[in-house]
Scaffold this motif. Structure first.
Motif, PDB file in Angstrom:
ATOM      1  N   LEU A  82       0.831  -1.195   0.000  1.00  0.00           N
ATOM      2  CA  LEU A  82       0.000   0.000   0.000  1.00  0.00           C
ATOM      3  C   LEU A  82       0.872   1.253   0.000  1.00  0.00           C
ATOM      4  O   LEU A  82       1.935   1.289   0.615  1.00  0.00           O
ATOM      5  N   ARG A  83       0.394   2.264  -0.694  1.00  0.00           N
ATOM      6  CA  ARG A  83       1.047   3.567  -0.670  1.00  0.00           C
ATOM      7  C   ARG A  83       0.075   4.589  -0.099  1.00  0.00           C
ATOM      8  O   ARG A  83      -1.140   4.519  -0.350  1.00  0.00           O
ATOM      9  N   PHE A  84       0.629   5.543   0.639  1.00  0.00           N
ATOM     10  CA  PHE A  84      -0.182   6.600   1.247  1.00  0.00           C
ATOM     11  C   PHE A  84       0.466   7.943   0.943  1.00  0.00           C
ATOM     12  O   PHE A  84       1.688   8.060   0.891  1.00  0.00           O
ATOM     13  N   GLY A  85      -0.383   8.948   0.768  1.00  0.00           N
ATOM     14  CA  GLY A  85       0.159  10.256   0.469  1.00  0.00           C
ATOM     15  C   GLY A  85      -0.815  11.367   0.780  1.00  0.00           C
ATOM     16  O   GLY A  85      -1.894  11.159   1.345  1.00  0.00           O
ATOM     17  N   LEU A  86      -0.421  12.553   0.368  1.00  0.00           N
ATOM     18  CA  LEU A  86      -1.210  13.764   0.585  1.00  0.00           C
ATOM     19  C   LEU A  86      -1.594  14.346  -0.761  1.00  0.00           C
ATOM     20  O   LEU A  86      -0.765  14.451  -1.665  1.00  0.00           O
ATOM     21  N   SER A  87      -2.854  14.729  -0.899  1.00  0.00           N
ATOM     22  CA  SER A  87      -3.309  15.495  -2.050  1.00  0.00           C
ATOM     23  C   SER A  87      -3.349  16.961  -1.627  1.00  0.00           C
ATOM     24  O   SER A  87      -4.146  17.345  -0.775  1.00  0.00           O
ATOM     25  N   LEU A  88      -2.472  17.759  -2.222  1.00  0.00           N
ATOM     26  CA  LEU A  88      -2.253  19.129  -1.767  1.00  0.00           C
ATOM     27  C   LEU A  88      -2.895  20.125  -2.728  1.00  0.00           C
ATOM     28  O   LEU A  88      -2.549  20.177  -3.912  1.00  0.00           O
ATOM     29  N   THR A  89      -3.837  20.924  -2.219  1.00  0.00           N
ATOM     30  CA  THR A  89      -4.374  22.043  -2.987  1.00  0.00           C
ATOM     31  C   THR A  89      -3.360  23.175  -2.936  1.00  0.00           C
ATOM     32  O   THR A  89      -2.990  23.631  -1.853  1.00  0.00           O
ATOM     33  N   PRO A  90      -2.875  23.659  -4.094  1.00  0.00           N
ATOM     34  CA  PRO A  90      -1.772  24.628  -4.067  1.00  0.00           C
ATOM     35  C   PRO A  90      -2.218  26.063  -3.771  1.00  0.00           C
ATOM     36  O   PRO A  90      -1.940  26.983  -4.536  1.00  0.00           O
ATOM     37  N   ASP A  91      -2.893  26.222  -2.653  1.00  0.00           N
ATOM     38  CA  ASP A  91      -3.320  27.549  -2.205  1.00  0.00           C
ATOM     39  C   ASP A  91      -2.076  28.337  -1.798  1.00  0.00           C
ATOM     40  O   ASP A  91      -1.415  28.005  -0.812  1.00  0.00           O
ATOM     41  N   ARG A 111      -1.024  29.422   1.824  1.00  0.00           N
ATOM     42  CA  ARG A 111      -0.629  28.445   2.838  1.00  0.00           C
ATOM     43  C   ARG A 111       0.860  28.135   2.714  1.00  0.00           C
ATOM     44  O   ARG A 111       1.461  28.313   1.640  1.00  0.00           O
ATOM     45  N   PRO A 112       1.474  27.627   3.780  1.00  0.00           N
ATOM     46  CA  PRO A 112       2.908  27.280   3.734  1.00  0.00           C
ATOM     47  C   PRO A 112       3.112  25.958   2.996  1.00  0.00           C
ATOM     48  O   PRO A 112       3.385  24.920   3.599  1.00  0.00           O
ATOM     49  N   LEU A 113       2.999  25.989   1.691  1.00  0.00           N
ATOM     50  CA  LEU A 113       2.957  24.772   0.889  1.00  0.00           C
ATOM     51  C   LEU A 113       4.237  23.947   1.022  1.00  0.00           C
ATOM     52  O   LEU A 113       4.179  22.712   1.134  1.00  0.00           O
ATOM     53  N   LEU A 114       5.379  24.613   1.008  1.00  0.00           N
ATOM     54  CA  LEU A 114       6.624  23.864   1.095  1.00  0.00           C
ATOM     55  C   LEU A 114       6.759  23.173   2.446  1.00  0.00           C
ATOM     56  O   LEU A 114       7.190  22.017   2.519  1.00  0.00           O
ATOM     57  N   ARG A 115       6.364  23.856   3.513  1.00  0.00           N
ATOM     58  CA  ARG A 115       6.441  23.229   4.840  1.00  0.00           C
ATOM     59  C   ARG A 115       5.508  22.033   4.926  1.00  0.00           C
ATOM     60  O   ARG A 115       5.867  20.987   5.492  1.00  0.00           O
ATOM     61  N   ILE A 116       4.304  22.151   4.373  1.00  0.00           N
ATOM     62  CA  ILE A 116       3.363  21.025   4.388  1.00  0.00           C
ATOM     63  C   ILE A 116       3.950  19.833   3.646  1.00  0.00           C
ATOM     64  O   ILE A 116       3.888  18.686   4.103  1.00  0.00           O
ATOM     65  N   ALA A 117       4.555  20.102   2.487  1.00  0.00           N
ATOM     66  CA  ALA A 117       5.164  19.022   1.712  1.00  0.00           C
ATOM     67  C   ALA A 117       6.329  18.389   2.468  1.00  0.00           C
ATOM     68  O   ALA A 117       6.498  17.158   2.461  1.00  0.00           O
ATOM     69  N   ARG A 173      -7.798  31.686  -8.963  1.00  0.00           N
ATOM     70  CA  ARG A 173      -7.056  32.798  -8.374  1.00  0.00           C
ATOM     71  C   ARG A 173      -6.357  32.348  -7.091  1.00  0.00           C
ATOM     72  O   ARG A 173      -6.920  31.636  -6.268  1.00  0.00           O
ATOM     73  N   GLY A 174      -5.119  32.747  -6.931  1.00  0.00           N
ATOM     74  CA  GLY A 174      -4.409  32.474  -5.688  1.00  0.00           C
ATOM     75  C   GLY A 174      -3.783  31.099  -5.596  1.00  0.00           C
ATOM     76  O   GLY A 174      -3.326  30.702  -4.518  1.00  0.00           O
ATOM     77  N   THR A 175      -3.739  30.354  -6.715  1.00  0.00           N
ATOM     78  CA  THR A 175      -3.103  29.040  -6.664  1.00  0.00           C
ATOM     79  C   THR A 175      -1.694  29.111  -7.255  1.00  0.00           C
ATOM     80  O   THR A 175      -1.448  29.838  -8.216  1.00  0.00           O
ATOM     81  N   ALA A 176      -0.800  28.341  -6.667  1.00  0.00           N
ATOM     82  CA  ALA A 176       0.558  28.251  -7.185  1.00  0.00           C
ATOM     83  C   ALA A 176       0.576  27.375  -8.429  1.00  0.00           C
ATOM     84  O   ALA A 176      -0.278  26.499  -8.603  1.00  0.00           O
ATOM     85  N   ASP A 177       1.563  27.592  -9.302  1.00  0.00           N
ATOM     86  CA  ASP A 177       1.714  26.776 -10.490  1.00  0.00           C
ATOM     87  C   ASP A 177       2.168  25.371 -10.088  1.00  0.00           C
ATOM     88  O   ASP A 177       3.166  25.207  -9.374  1.00  0.00           O
ATOM     89  N   ALA A 178       1.451  24.358 -10.553  1.00  0.00           N
ATOM     90  CA  ALA A 178       1.719  22.996 -10.098  1.00  0.00           C
ATOM     91  C   ALA A 178       3.112  22.491 -10.485  1.00  0.00           C
ATOM     92  O   ALA A 178       3.853  21.999  -9.619  1.00  0.00           O
ATOM     93  N   PRO A 179       3.542  22.554 -11.748  1.00  0.00           N
ATOM     94  CA  PRO A 179       4.889  22.054 -12.058  1.00  0.00           C
ATOM     95  C   PRO A 179       5.999  22.806 -11.326  1.00  0.00           C
ATOM     96  O   PRO A 179       6.980  22.189 -10.885  1.00  0.00           O
ATOM     97  N   ALA A 180       5.847  24.125 -11.179  1.00  0.00           N
ATOM     98  CA  ALA A 180       6.862  24.885 -10.448  1.00  0.00           C
ATOM     99  C   ALA A 180       6.914  24.455  -8.983  1.00  0.00           C
ATOM    100  O   ALA A 180       7.997  24.311  -8.398  1.00  0.00           O
TER     101      ALA A 180
END
Length: 300
Positions: free
Chosen positions: A8-17, A20-26, A46-53
Motif C-alpha cells: 500500500l502507498r499513502f500520500g497527501l493530495s495538496l491544494t496549491p493555495d 498556505r505554507p505549501l513547502l512546509r506542508i510538503a 485565483r491564488g493558486t501556485a503553479d503545479a509544475p513549479a
C-alpha cells in the motif's frame, strides 16, 4: 508486488493555495514517511501556485517522497512540454516523479485561461493522444512524429529521456474514461466525492475488463483513491468523516474489499500528523492481517 499483495502507498493530495505554507506542508509529508504528494493543478483559480513549479521546488526540498500532478490540467498543459518538464524533474530528483493526467472538467475556467472548450468525447480523445505524445517524447526513437486530431508533434529526436520509467495515472470517472485507463494507463485516480464505495466495484470491473481486452494484466494497474473527508474526534458523521478509528476501518475495507492500493489524503493539512502517524500504520497492520488470514489454508 501486484494485486492483492501489492504494498500500500499513502500520500497527501495538496491544494496549491498560495496563501498556505505549501513547502512546509510538503516537507512534513516527507518527514512523516508518506509515499506520495499529489499537487492539484487548476491554474485558472485565483491564488493558486503553479503545479509544475511547486513540484520542482518540493522535489528539491525533500529527500524521499514521490511527487505528481493530481491531476495535470491537460487542456492548459501541452503534452510535449509537460513530458519535458516531468522528465527533467525525474532526472534531477533521482526518479521521484509520477504523472497524473486529467482530461479537464472546469471548462469555464479553462476557457477563460485560453484553453479550448471540448466535449466529453473530444476531451477523452485528447487525453488518449496526450498519453501517446508523452510516451513518444520519453522514448529513444529518432525522427519523432505524431499527427492526431488534437495534438501534432514532430522532433528530430526524443528527450530528455527520464532516468526511470515514469508511471502515468489517469484521473477518470466515466465508463469510457475507465476503458481508456484500462487500455493505456499505469494507474487510475478516483476521488471519493465522485466515486464513492458503492461505485468502486463497477469502476474496478470496467477497468479490469478493458485491461484484459487489451492483453494487459489488470493487477498491474494502480488503484488510487483520493480521500476527501475530515478526521474528527467528535464521532462518525458519514463516510470519511469521523475519528481515526473510523478511518482505519474504512480504508482497510477499501484496500481489502475494493482493491484500492494507494490513498491520497485530501483533508485539512493540519490533520496530516494524525493521518500519517496514527491512521496509516494502523491500516497497514490491519490489511496485512486480513491478507494473511485470507491466504491461510483452511484447516479440516
Amino acid at each position: 508486488m501486484t494485486g492483492a499483495g501489492r504494498r500500500l502507498r499513502f500520500g497527501l493530495s495538496l491544494t496549491p493555495d498560495a496563501s498556505r505554507p505549501l513547502l512546509r506542508i510538503a516537507q512534513d509529508a516527507d518527514r512523516y514517511g508518506l509515499d506520495l504528494l499529489g499537487v492539484g493543478d487548476q491554474p485558472y483559480r485565483r491564488g493558486t501556485a503553479d503545479a509544475p513549479a511547486l513540484m520542482a521546488t518540493v522535489l528539491a526540498a525533500t529527500s524521499r517522497i514521490r511527487v505528481l500532478p493530481a491531476v495535470a490540467c491537460l487542456p492548459l498543459r501541452p503534452p510535449a512540454a509537460l513530458a519535458k518538464a516531468v522528465a527533467t524533474m525525474d532526472r534531477t530528483s533521482g526518479g521521484r516523479v509520477l504523472l497524473g493526467l486529467g482530461a479537464g472538467g472546469h471548462w469555464d475556467g479553462i476557457e477563460s485561461y485560453g484553453g479550448a472548450r471540448l466535449s466529453a468525447t473530444a476531451a477523452r480523445r485528447a487525453l488518449e493522444e496526450a498519453v501517446q505524445v508523452i510516451r513518444l517524447h520519453w522514448s529513444d526513437q529518432q525522427g519523432l512524429r505524431f499527427q492526431g486530431e488534437h495534438y501534432r508533434f514532430a522532433a528530430g529526436q526524443s528527450g530528455p529521456a527520464p532516468g526511470n520509467q515514469i508511471p502515468i495515472w489517469l484521473g477518470v470517472t466515466g465508463p469510457h474514461g475507465l476503458a481508456l485507463a484500462g487500455r493505456v494507463a499505469d494507474g487510475w485516480i478516483a476521488p471519493s466525492s465522485l466515486v464513492p464505495p458503492k461505485r468502486l466495484a463497477d469502476g474496478r470491473r470496467r477497468l479490469d475488463e478493458a485491461a484484459a481486452a487489451a492483453g494487459r494484466d489488470p493487477a498491474e494497474i494502480r488503484r488510487v483513491y483520493v480521500l476527501e473527508g475530515a478526521i474528527d474526534g467528535r464521532g462518525a458523521r458519514g463516510f470519511l468523516h469521523g475519528p481515526p478509528r473510523q478511518w482505519v476501518y474504512e480504508l482497510t475495507e477499501l484496500a481489502v474489499g475494493h482493491g484500492v492500493d494507494a490513498f491520497l489524503y485530501a483533508g485539512d493539512p493540519d490533520q496530516l500528523g494524525p493521518f500519517a502517524l496514527e491512521i496509516v500504520p494502523a491500516v497497514r497492520e490491519k490489511v496485512a492481517q486480513e491478507r494473511t488470514a485470507t491466504a491461510a489454508p483452511a484447516h479440516p
